[in-house]
Structure formats: structure tokens, C-alpha cells
Design an enzyme around this catalytic site. Structure first.
Site: not given
Ligand SMILES: *Cc1c(COP(=O)(O)O)cnc(C)c1O
Length: 362
Positions: A103, A197, A173
Site C-alpha cells: 500500500w 477494514k 495511511d
Molecule cells: C485496504 C487498504 C488500502 C486500499 O483501500 P481501498 O479503500 O480499497 O482503496 C489502502 N491502504 C491500506 C493500508 C489498506 O489496508
């Protein structure tokens, strides 16, 4: 009717609190006497205004968000932020990235479309199984920000201390550790994550952004919808927002508050993760793949060292009601995602099942 719920260890979309789902089910046809579902109501209605305002207030309270930060509910998930961040923050067209997984790598690659994106540290040499030392990195003098992915969903690592950014703005993030423990928001310029998540249904990101980073002069050509100022000025109601998503997230915020807030959440998560990690440390068959000091409380990858045995385990676990334990397609093995909404009982039962499997496969 007793619905046959499984223990869902998916990395995302992931398990939600059962009480939240039940409440949403009860309100599905007639939301609090207004005769319609939240999915059907105007996002400009008084009813919805209350829903979005309460969601923001509860989140502010939970995370103790300072007044000089805006909370934005945005479409496009976390991945859209990979572009939105550089488009809005890259004044000098320079940013530094700590690449601790896929990511972070995607965010770094996306930012390189808009300026100079420097990879200043990485853990790719050991399949992202650790967090690099970030106490004295070569931060660029003209960096607009330093970027991290704080909890690496696929690999199961977590920054236990934030990097020394040498005064530069930190952007993080937190998709897979959102609301799992208390954070000091004031240490970040932007702290954001996709909600699927640890918070709500897929399709939305929550972006907490310091006001001085909200510019009316993003990079040339930045679409209106990808300009933070558009959404900050309109309180996330510039266009039709992901209204049902905001509603469910709001319920999850109230659920966390009812448990006692993020201090309590952390305590629960630490106890829960310990049950699994302690077992992995003593097991002869299973072992964790991450260096101990960087282990995530949320995503726990493990292997047997034998691909056939891994597949057998995943299959038998599924038959026993433990779903989505297969590791990410790029790393193999297993991964148990044990987010806020995974009951402790689910982890206890998983460990009991793993013990039994181990005994049967000596
Ligand atoms: C799942 C995830 C993403 C991507 O998320 P989307 O909403 O599908 O774009 C980005 N960063 C992390 C850390 C993730 O776990």
C-alpha cells in the site's frame, strides 16, 4: 431466526460489530419514524444532517481531534487518497516515502506522477516483515511531506514509534489500524484511511487534515472533486456523499464509545492479539512471519512452512467456521485479521482449532 454467522478473519471488507448490524437491520425500512431507509433519504434532509454531524462529533471525541483539523468523509476509498494527497500537498513537488509494503508502494508510485517521490527507506529486502529504523532518515530539505502506511495490512507490521520527519509534515495511511488504539492527531498533517477494514462498509475514506494544508491552489488541473477545499468548505456535502456508509460508521463510533473509547479498545486489542501471538510463539507447527517488536495488533500473518499444509489448514478452518484465513495472494500462508469487531471469543476458538490441527498433523 438465528443467522449463521461465521468468524470472519478477512482483511477487508471485514467483520462489523453484530450489534451495529442488528440496529441497522431494525432501522432498515423505517429510520426512526421517518418512514424510509437512510439509503432513500435526501442528504440535505434534517435527518441526515443529524447523522453526519453526530458521526463527526463522535469521531472527534473518540480521537480527541484538535479544532484546527477538518474531518472529511470522501468517496474513492483509501486508494483515491494516493493521488489526492500529492495533488493538494505537493507545493514543491517533492515528497519522501517510507515503503513498508504494497500500500505504501502504491502511494509512492502514484505520487511520482505528480512530482519527485523519494523512497527514503524500505523493508522490501525481507518481504516487508519489519519496520525500518526511522530515527534519522535522509529527509529532503524541500519535502512537502513524509508519507507512511502505519499498519501494513498484508504483512502484519505496525509502526510502534512514528518516524522522525525532522519537522516535515507527516501523512499516514491508517486504514487497517483506524480506531484500534489512541493516537495523537497533532503529530500528523493528514491521517486517513479507507473505512472497510476497521470501521464500516467499503467505498469511503475518512481524512483528518490540518487546516493549513487545505489549499485553494492545488496542482494545476486537479479536479474539483479531488480538491480537499471543496469538501472541507461543504462539510463533506459538496455532492451526494456515501450516506449509508457514513450512517454505519457513525454507529460504529457509538459502539466504540459504549465500550469505553480508544484506551479501552487498545486494551481489548492487546489482550486479543496476545492470545494468538503467544500460541504462535510456542507452536511447533505454526509460526508468525513478522519480527516481534513490529507486530500488528490487527493483522497476524503466519505459516507452517509447507504450502500443502497451509492449504489443508485453510480448508479445514473454513469447514469449522473460520473464514478468510488465507494469506494475501502475494505472500501466501495464512493471515488472521482481528479487527476491533472480532470478538475475543473468535480468537480463542481459532487458537483452540489451531492446537487441535497441530495435534492431528504431527
Ligand atoms: C485496504 C487498504 C488500502 C486500499 O483501500 P481501498 O479503500 O480499497 O482503496 C489502502 N491502504 C491500506 C493500508 C489498506 O489496508
Amino acid at each position: 431466526m438465528k443467522v449463521g454467522r461465521v468468524y470472519n478473519f478477512s482483511a477487508g471488507p471485514a467483520v462489523l460489530p453484530e450489534s451495529v448490524l442488528k440496529e441497522a437491520a431494525e432501522e432498515m425500512l423505517d429510520y426512526r419514524g421517518c418512514g424510509m431507509s437512510v439509503m432513500e433519504m435526501s442528504h440535505r434532509s434534517k435527518m441526515f444532517e443529524t447523522i453526519i454531524q453526530e458521526a463527526e462529533e463522535d469521531l472527534r471525541e473518540l480521537m480527541n481531534i484538535p479544532d484546527n483539523y477538518k474531518v472529511l468523509f470522501l468517496q474513492g476509498g483509501a486508494s483515491q487518497q494516493f493521488a489526492m494527497i500529492p495533488m493538494n500537498l505537493m507545493k514543491n513537488k517533492v515528497a519522501d516515502f517510507i515503503v513498508t509494503g504494497q500500500w505504501a508502494k502504491k502511494a509512492w508510485q502514484e505520487a511520482s506522477k505528480y512530482g519527485k517521490a523519494n523512497k527514503i527507506a524500505s523493508s522490501e529486502d525481507k518481504t516487508f516483515s519489519y519496520i525500518p529504523d526511522c530515527s534519522d532518515l535522509p529527509i529532503s530539505d524541500d519535502a512537502d511531506y513524509v508519507y507512511i502506511c502505519e499498519n501494513n495490512t498484508i504483512y502484519g507490521t505496525k509502526f510502534k514509534t512514528l518516524p522522525n520527519t525532522k519537522g516535515k509534515t507527516l501523512v499516514a495511511d491508517v486504514s487497517s489500524c483506524f480506531l484500534s488504539e489512541p493516537v495523537d492527531v497533532s503529530k500528523y498533517g493528514i491521517i486517513y484511511g479507507g473505512v472497510q477494514k476497521n470501521i464500516g462498509p467499503a467505498g469511503m475514506a475518512i481524512v483528518i487534515i490540518r487546516e493549513d494544508l487545505i489549499t485553494d491552489t492545488p496542482l494545476e488541473g486537479t479536479p474539483t472533486m479531488l480538491t480537499y477545499k471543496t469538501h472541507a468548505d461543504a462539510k463533506s456535502l459538496y455532492n451526494t456523499p456515501p450516506a449509508y456508509d457514513i450512517y454505519i460508521c457513525g454507529k460504529v463510533f457509538k459502539w466504540i464509545k459504549s465500550l469505553g473509547g480508544l484506551e479501552k479498545m487498545k486494551e481489548i486489542n492487546e489482550k486479543k492479539a496476545k492470545i494468538l501471538y503467544d500460541f504462535l510463539d510456542e507452536s511447533q507447527l505454526f509460526k508468525g512471519t513478522v519480527v516481534k517488536e513490529d507486530r500488528s495488533l490487527m493483522n497476524v500473518p503466519f505459516v507452517t512452512g509447507d504450502e500443502e499444509m497451509d492449504a489443508k489448514f485453510v480448508k479445514e478452518a473454513k469447514e469449522a467456521g473460520f473464514e478468510n484465513l488465507k494469506g494475501h495472494r502475494t505472500v501466501g500462508g495464512m493471515r488472521a485479521s482481528i479487527y476491533n469487531a472480532m470478538p475475543t471469543e473468535g480468537v480463542e476458538k481459532l487458537v483452540a482449532f489451531m492446537k487441535e490441527f497441530e495435534a492431528n498433523n504431527k
